[in-house]
Design an enzyme around this catalytic site. Structure first.
Site, mmCIF file in Angstrom:
data_model
loop_
_atom_site.group_PDB
_atom_site.id
_atom_site.type_symbol
_atom_site.label_atom_id
_atom_site.label_comp_id
_atom_site.label_asym_id
_atom_site.label_seq_id
_atom_site.Cartn_x
_atom_site.Cartn_y
_atom_site.Cartn_z
ATOM 1 N N ALA A 1 105.026 8.550 64.558
ATOM 2 C CA ALA A 1 105.322 10.268 64.962
ATOM 3 C C ALA A 1 107.006 10.216 64.721
ATOM 4 O O ALA A 1 107.425 10.506 63.475
ATOM 5 C CB ALA A 1 104.977 10.696 66.316
ATOM 6 N N ARG A 2 107.715 9.993 65.702
ATOM 7 C CA ARG A 2 109.014 9.990 65.748
ATOM 8 C C ARG A 2 109.550 8.938 66.765
ATOM 9 O O ARG A 2 109.158 8.803 67.910
ATOM 10 C CB ARG A 2 109.713 11.399 66.047
ATOM 11 N N GLU B 1 117.057 5.256 62.380
ATOM 12 C CA GLU B 1 116.659 4.900 61.100
ATOM 13 C C GLU B 1 117.775 4.708 59.895
ATOM 14 O O GLU B 1 118.485 5.616 59.831
ATOM 15 C CB GLU B 1 115.387 5.594 60.718
ATOM 16 N N HIS C 1 109.155 3.573 57.835
ATOM 17 C CA HIS C 1 108.838 5.296 57.907
ATOM 18 C C HIS C 1 108.222 5.435 56.668
ATOM 19 O O HIS C 1 108.636 6.455 55.907
ATOM 20 C CB HIS C 1 110.203 5.847 58.249
#
Length: 328
Positions: free
Chosen positions: A238-239, A268, A287
């Site tokens: 997700a995050r 990131e 990611h």
């Protein structure tokens, strides 16, 4: 008549950008893997009518104040936590995202990450490549079964539902926690709604698929890892900020949980010396949830369509801030 100006914050394939060049003046940052510098973005938005942005671009009050002619921001993602929606409404800017087209692709990656973590696939691959495999032994790189286990999904949106369907193929029991119950998922997939604490205590695999918001930030920290099974595996697609990474590291290091599969991180790209990357029971990906040629092309095309429609005085296909329809 002067053509509307679109600025693209990352280098995209020519076949995508060419669709815009016919009707608009287009400029694009010249790197695919390096974010546009903030000062350049702020300079370009001074004359921009449209932006095509990435999650790494913070579109906030500063940007809107520099962009008197901005009408639309097309964000190349489902999530839009990089954009200040409230300020976008104040400045009457349409915010668009790319939902639906990446649902199955992200679900594939999420379940693949679960499998890789459970069965220690990346660790095993490196074991072979490094020449460490010298003989067979009964418990060599023994992992954890996935079939017939309990998967707990935190955030039952469309991607969560798609992951649940894949889990059923492995004859897993599916439980979930969400802001609201999803009767259609319960009926179609056989998922069971549970309170958050029960999700933590029952899940063999806890998969985080919730959007990032002030309410979900650091949902998973020490208190949650303590009550999870010692044998449980945590997956985050997700995050990153939904998880306290230091607490996750301590939980993994001290055996509070067995492993973690992570496609997202608090910052990131994650630095190679990050403490999480020192652990063998962590599978880390850059990611890439929606990263297939087919899906990324669809996402880009959807951004292009939204840009064309708004700059041609039409309603976009995927509008995030519905207020724009009445304020515009």
């Amino acid at each position: 008549m002067k053509k509307p100006f679109i600025y693209i914050t990352r280098k995209l394939p020519d076949q995508i950008v060419s669709k815009l060049r016919n009707e608009f003046y287009v400029e694009m940052w010249d790197s695919e893997d390096v974010p546009v510098p903030r000062e350049i973005l702020l300079e370009k938005v001074k004359k921009a009518n449209g932006l095509l942005t990435m999650l790494s671009d913070q579109i906030n009050l500063e940007v809107f104040q520099h962009a008197p002619s901005l009408k639309i921001v097309a964000n190349l993602a489902v999530g839009y936590d990089n954009i200040d929606i409230k300020k976008a409404n104040e400045f009457k800017v349409a915010i668009c995202n790319t939902p639906d087209v990446l649902t199955d692709t992200t679900a594939d990656l999420t379940f693949g990450l679960l499998l890789a973590t459970a069965r220690r696939l990346t660790e095993a691959s490196e074991f072979v490549k490094s020449g460490e495999w010298t003989s067979w032994s009964p418990m060599l790189l023994a992992g954890t079964d996935v079939h017939h286990k309990t998967i707990g999904i935190f955030g039952m949106g469309k991607i969560g539902e798609a992951v649940a369907k894949r889990a059923k193929g492995f004859e897993m029991e599916v439980i979930y926690h969400n802001r609201s119950r999803k009767p259609n998922v319960e009926k179609d997939v056989g998922a069971s709604y549970v309170e958050f604490e029960e999700l933590l205590t029952r899940s063999d695999f806890l998969v985080c698929l919730a959007p990032l918001s002030p309410e979900t930030k650091e949902t998973f920290k020490k208190e949650q890892f303590v009550i999870m099974k010692n044998s449980s595996i945590f997956i985050n697609a997700a995050r990153g900020p939904i998880v306290n990474e230091n607490d996750l590291y301590e939980a993994l290091k001290n055996g509070l949980i067995k492993g973690a599969g992570l496609d997202v991180f608090d910052q990131e790209p994650i630095h190679s010396d990050h403490q999480l990357l020192t652990l063998k029971n962590v599978v880390a990906l850059p990611h890439i949830g929606s990263a297939t040629v087919e899906t990324r092309t669809k996402m880009m095309s959807l951004c292009v369509e939204n840009l064309i429609r708004v700059l041609s005085d039409q309603n976009p296909v995927t509008l995030v801030n519905k207020e724009w329809l009445t304020n515009n």
